[in-house]
Enzyme design. Sequence first.
Site, PDB file in Angstrom:
ATOM      1  N   HIS A 132      -2.015  -7.266  31.239  1.00  0.00           N
ATOM      2  CA  HIS A 132      -2.554  -8.028  30.104  1.00  0.00           C
ATOM      3  C   HIS A 132      -2.213  -7.435  28.736  1.00  0.00           C
ATOM      4  CE1 HIS A 132      -4.586 -10.315  33.139  1.00  0.00           C
ATOM      5  NE2 HIS A 132      -5.260 -11.032  32.254  1.00  0.00           N
ATOM      6  N   HIS A 138      -0.703 -10.202  26.684  1.00  0.00           N
ATOM      7  CA  HIS A 138      -1.305 -10.729  25.450  1.00  0.00           C
ATOM      8  C   HIS A 138      -0.320 -10.616  24.284  1.00  0.00           C
ATOM      9  CE1 HIS A 138      -5.804 -10.284  26.796  1.00  0.00           C
ATOM     10  NE2 HIS A 138      -5.195 -11.284  27.367  1.00  0.00           N
ATOM     11  N   ARG A 197     -29.201 -17.832  20.400  1.00  0.00           N
ATOM     12  CA  ARG A 197     -29.058 -16.471  20.946  1.00  0.00           C
ATOM     13  C   ARG A 197     -28.919 -16.462  22.471  1.00  0.00           C
ATOM     14  NH1 ARG A 197     -33.149 -15.080  17.043  1.00  0.00           N
ATOM     15  NH2 ARG A 197     -32.095 -14.431  15.150  1.00  0.00           N
ATOM     16  N   ASN A 218      -7.311  -5.804  33.858  1.00  0.00           N
ATOM     17  CA  ASN A 218      -6.390  -6.124  32.762  1.00  0.00           C
ATOM     18  C   ASN A 218      -4.943  -5.782  33.122  1.00  0.00           C
ATOM     19  OD1 ASN A 218      -8.455  -7.019  31.044  1.00  0.00           O
ATOM     20  ND2 ASN A 218      -8.967  -4.914  30.491  1.00  0.00           N
ATOM     21  N   GLU A 249     -17.281  -3.779  31.362  1.00  0.00           N
ATOM     22  CA  GLU A 249     -15.936  -3.208  31.213  1.00  0.00           C
ATOM     23  C   GLU A 249     -15.931  -1.839  30.521  1.00  0.00           C
ATOM     24  OE1 GLU A 249     -12.655  -6.042  30.549  1.00  0.00           O
ATOM     25  OE2 GLU A 249     -11.859  -4.535  29.183  1.00  0.00           O
ATOM     26  N   LYS A 287     -17.067 -13.056  30.939  1.00  0.00           N
ATOM     27  CA  LYS A 287     -16.357 -12.787  29.678  1.00  0.00           C
ATOM     28  C   LYS A 287     -16.179 -14.101  28.943  1.00  0.00           C
ATOM     29  CE  LYS A 287     -13.391  -8.771  30.365  1.00  0.00           C
ATOM     30  NZ  LYS A 287     -11.992  -8.341  30.490  1.00  0.00           N
ATOM     31  N   ARG A 292     -13.730  -2.051  35.532  1.00  0.00           N
ATOM     32  CA  ARG A 292     -13.336  -3.437  35.231  1.00  0.00           C
ATOM     33  C   ARG A 292     -12.057  -3.494  34.393  1.00  0.00           C
ATOM     34  NH1 ARG A 292     -17.125  -8.579  33.462  1.00  0.00           N
ATOM     35  NH2 ARG A 292     -15.406 -10.057  33.363  1.00  0.00           N
ATOM     36  N   LYS A 338     -13.200  -9.609  42.722  1.00  0.00           N
ATOM     37  CA  LYS A 338     -13.639  -9.518  41.328  1.00  0.00           C
ATOM     38  C   LYS A 338     -15.155  -9.311  41.239  1.00  0.00           C
ATOM     39  CE  LYS A 338     -13.421 -11.440  36.743  1.00  0.00           C
ATOM     40  NZ  LYS A 338     -12.803 -12.339  35.790  1.00  0.00           N
ATOM     41  N   HIS A 398      -0.912 -18.211  29.205  1.00  0.00           N
ATOM     42  CA  HIS A 398      -1.498 -16.925  29.597  1.00  0.00           C
ATOM     43  C   HIS A 398      -0.930 -16.380  30.922  1.00  0.00           C
ATOM     44  CE1 HIS A 398      -4.441 -13.748  29.866  1.00  0.00           C
ATOM     45  NE2 HIS A 398      -4.859 -14.200  31.044  1.00  0.00           N
ATOM     46  N   GLU A 443      -2.549 -14.681  38.091  1.00  0.00           N
ATOM     47  CA  GLU A 443      -3.811 -13.918  38.166  1.00  0.00           C
ATOM     48  C   GLU A 443      -4.171 -13.610  39.626  1.00  0.00           C
ATOM     49  OE1 GLU A 443      -5.514 -12.522  35.797  1.00  0.00           O
ATOM     50  OE2 GLU A 443      -5.204 -13.643  33.942  1.00  0.00           O
TER      51      GLU A 443
HETATM   52  N1  GLY Z   1     -10.106 -11.377  33.370  1.00  0.00           N
HETATM   53  C1  GLY Z   1     -10.470 -10.030  33.523  1.00  0.00           C
HETATM   54  C2  GLY Z   1     -11.954  -9.810  33.541  1.00  0.00           C
HETATM   55  O1  GLY Z   1     -12.715 -10.745  33.679  1.00  0.00           O
HETATM   56  O2  GLY Z   1     -12.385  -8.693  33.408  1.00  0.00           O
END
Ligand code: GLY
Length: 350
Positions: A241, A245, A120, A238, A230, A142, A234, A220, A257, A184
């Site tokens: 993306h 994606h 956990r 994206n 998010e 993430k 946040r 960031k 990517h 990025e």
């Molecule tokens: N890669 C986008 C984020 O970490 O929110």
Amino acid sequence: MRSITVHTSPAYSVQIGAGLLRQCGGLLREALPGQKTAVVTDSTVAPLYLSAVRESLQSAGFTVCSHIFSAGETSKNFDTLSGILEFLADERLTRTDSVIALGGGVTGDMAGFAAATYLRGVRYAQLPTTLLAAVDSSVGGKTAIDLKAGKNLAGAFLQPSAVLCDTDCLQSLPADVFADGAAEAIKTGILSDESLFALFERDALNVSPEEIIARCIAYKAGVVERDEREQNERRLLNLGHTVGHAIERCSQYAIPHGHAVAAGIAIIARAAERLGWTDEPIAGRVTRCLARHQLPVDSDFAASELADAASADKKRSGDTITLVIPRRIGHCELKTVPVAELRAVIEAGL
Ligand code: GLY
């Protein structure tokens, strides 16, 4: 060496500089207080850096074990994750021990997900070896794997206990892997400020990567501190993306990517401009900057295929999907559109 603190709970530091992998044991000792650590890496990175990392960790008093999986986005699945978890259990890692992700975005996402779920949750550190992982994915907590239906559809939020970006790793990156990270970084320039974006128009990424990584991470970090899970701001990270994606998935992950995100940014910038959603014409500037870094600015997939693939995206909520719209360099906004209109938006950008 530069150091940025990410003020999440708990806070952690991101250190950026040359030669950090060889010193990682000492640099991680405080953040990972347990006796044992498991280094998770892939078949590309292991021959380059694993022995130096193991040596440094052992010199700092860690008991070290390591697990190597097959490199590539197609490994980012349940089988590989289960292999990592079984390895941690076989090695009898306890709750006070830790995981170290040594590699690019795929390794960081999977080792992080394993750390978030094993017992956990155990501590982990990110040692990014690609530009993409350094400027973006190693920070923010993430973690995920891909499912058949789409990218990153199973995952968890768990902030790392430390991040070490060794800029020496960038020197050995193949040009297309470096370009992946440039996508990025350019994304961050479009989101954050005109002066950062202008650096990419002058090839500064090759000249001062340490400064660029630090600026991307500082931006960031602020976003993550304000919206760790998010829920709101946040989501701006994206940018490019949703379509990116979809391109990755339509190509069965043959398009990497960063390349897919670059095309996604160019497509949404053109769509936004043509649909009157921008404050000024920006698509030409964005497209030129991406192309200058050997990145694609278009896609051969039809708008209908991309819209279909994108409708499985995490950013969908019921019958709507939230897109990130670049209004001008340094300012993007979230725009929620009906999923039924996604195809027309993508078509406007192709
Ligand atoms: N890669 C986008 C984020 O970490 O929110």
